[in-house]
Design a protein around this motif. Structure first.
Motif, PDB file in Angstrom:
ATOM      1  N   GLY A 122     -30.064  -5.620  79.263  1.00  0.00           N
ATOM      2  CA  GLY A 122     -30.061  -4.410  78.461  1.00  0.00           C
ATOM      3  C   GLY A 122     -29.791  -3.165  79.282  1.00  0.00           C
ATOM      4  N   LYS A 123     -30.065  -2.017  78.685  1.00  0.00           N
ATOM      5  CA  LYS A 123     -29.815  -0.721  79.314  1.00  0.00           C
ATOM      6  C   LYS A 123     -31.088   0.122  79.247  1.00  0.00           C
ATOM      7  N   VAL A 124     -31.435   0.749  80.368  1.00  0.00           N
ATOM      8  CA  VAL A 124     -32.614   1.617  80.417  1.00  0.00           C
ATOM      9  C   VAL A 124     -32.319   2.887  79.615  1.00  0.00           C
ATOM     10  N   ALA A 171     -29.625  -6.879  84.189  1.00  0.00           N
ATOM     11  CA  ALA A 171     -29.455  -8.306  83.919  1.00  0.00           C
ATOM     12  C   ALA A 171     -30.818  -8.911  83.634  1.00  0.00           C
ATOM     13  N   VAL A 172     -30.854 -10.032  82.942  1.00  0.00           N
ATOM     14  CA  VAL A 172     -32.118 -10.711  82.690  1.00  0.00           C
ATOM     15  C   VAL A 172     -32.792 -11.018  84.025  1.00  0.00           C
ATOM     16  N   ASN A 173     -34.101 -10.858  84.076  1.00  0.00           N
ATOM     17  CA  ASN A 173     -34.926 -11.069  85.273  1.00  0.00           C
ATOM     18  C   ASN A 173     -34.727 -10.020  86.364  1.00  0.00           C
ATOM     19  N   GLN A 174     -34.036  -8.928  86.074  1.00  0.00           N
ATOM     20  CA  GLN A 174     -33.890  -7.862  87.063  1.00  0.00           C
ATOM     21  C   GLN A 174     -35.189  -7.067  87.141  1.00  0.00           C
ATOM     22  N   SER A 175     -35.608  -6.754  88.342  1.00  0.00           N
ATOM     23  CA  SER A 175     -36.852  -6.020  88.556  1.00  0.00           C
ATOM     24  C   SER A 175     -36.706  -4.569  88.104  1.00  0.00           C
ATOM     25  N   ILE A 207     -41.739   2.589  89.350  1.00  0.00           N
ATOM     26  CA  ILE A 207     -40.517   2.262  88.606  1.00  0.00           C
ATOM     27  C   ILE A 207     -39.365   2.178  89.594  1.00  0.00           C
ATOM     28  N   GLN A 208     -38.502   1.171  89.430  1.00  0.00           N
ATOM     29  CA  GLN A 208     -37.362   0.971  90.326  1.00  0.00           C
ATOM     30  C   GLN A 208     -36.019   1.220  89.650  1.00  0.00           C
ATOM     31  N   VAL A 209     -36.038   1.729  88.413  1.00  0.00           N
ATOM     32  CA  VAL A 209     -34.795   1.956  87.667  1.00  0.00           C
ATOM     33  C   VAL A 209     -34.775   3.385  87.141  1.00  0.00           C
ATOM     34  N   LYS A 210     -33.610   3.793  86.636  1.00  0.00           N
ATOM     35  CA  LYS A 210     -33.482   5.126  86.038  1.00  0.00           C
ATOM     36  C   LYS A 210     -32.720   5.005  84.725  1.00  0.00           C
ATOM     37  N   ARG A 211     -32.834   6.020  83.917  1.00  0.00           N
ATOM     38  CA  ARG A 211     -32.130   6.065  82.627  1.00  0.00           C
ATOM     39  C   ARG A 211     -30.639   5.814  82.847  1.00  0.00           C
ATOM     40  N   GLY A 212     -30.065   4.924  82.029  1.00  0.00           N
ATOM     41  CA  GLY A 212     -28.643   4.599  82.118  1.00  0.00           C
ATOM     42  C   GLY A 212     -28.346   3.331  82.906  1.00  0.00           C
ATOM     43  N   ASP A 213     -29.302   2.843  83.689  1.00  0.00           N
ATOM     44  CA  ASP A 213     -29.079   1.605  84.446  1.00  0.00           C
ATOM     45  C   ASP A 213     -28.863   0.441  83.484  1.00  0.00           C
ATOM     46  N   ASP A 236     -44.201  -8.092  90.269  1.00  0.00           N
ATOM     47  CA  ASP A 236     -42.856  -7.543  90.163  1.00  0.00           C
ATOM     48  C   ASP A 236     -42.441  -7.692  88.702  1.00  0.00           C
ATOM     49  N   ILE A 237     -42.286  -6.575  87.981  1.00  0.00           N
ATOM     50  CA  ILE A 237     -41.965  -6.616  86.557  1.00  0.00           C
ATOM     51  C   ILE A 237     -40.454  -6.771  86.383  1.00  0.00           C
TER      52      ILE A 237
END
Length: 92
Positions: free
Chosen positions: A18-20, A59-63, A50-56, A11-12
């Motif tokens: 930060g922001k994607v 938090a630190v340690n978020q997958s 990938i579990q995120v999208k641009r603009g997300d 799990d990365i």
């Protein structure tokens, strides 16, 4: 390139909040995520999903995604503006 020892669950997770700013498939690197942290950027590649999208906002340690079982190695880069930094100096 980092071995799966850094991400033992496959799990990365982001190392800084930060922001994607980018998600894409890059030939040779599979799924890739770019995260902006003020004037720093981290790049995570060679993911199976990938579990995120641009603009997300993260938090630190978020997958953000998962490594594949077949080739469990993450490609990780750290950039300050246009200069690539050695991630070993930042990750313990």
């Amino acid at each position: 390139m980092c071995s799966s020892d850094l991400f033992p669950s496959h799990d990365i997770k982001v190392v800084f909040p930060g922001k994607v700013v980018g998600t894409q498939v890059v030939p040779g690197y599979q799924y890739t995520v770019i995260v902006q942290h003020d004037n720093f950027y981290t790049v995570y590649a060679n993911m199976e999903s990938i579990q995120v999208k641009r603009g997300d906002v993260l938090a630190v340690n978020q997958s953000i995604g998962n490594l594949g079982e077949e080739k469990p190695e993450i490609h990780f880069e750290l950039w300050k503006e246009k200069q690539r930094l050695n991630p070993s100096d930042w990750i313990q």
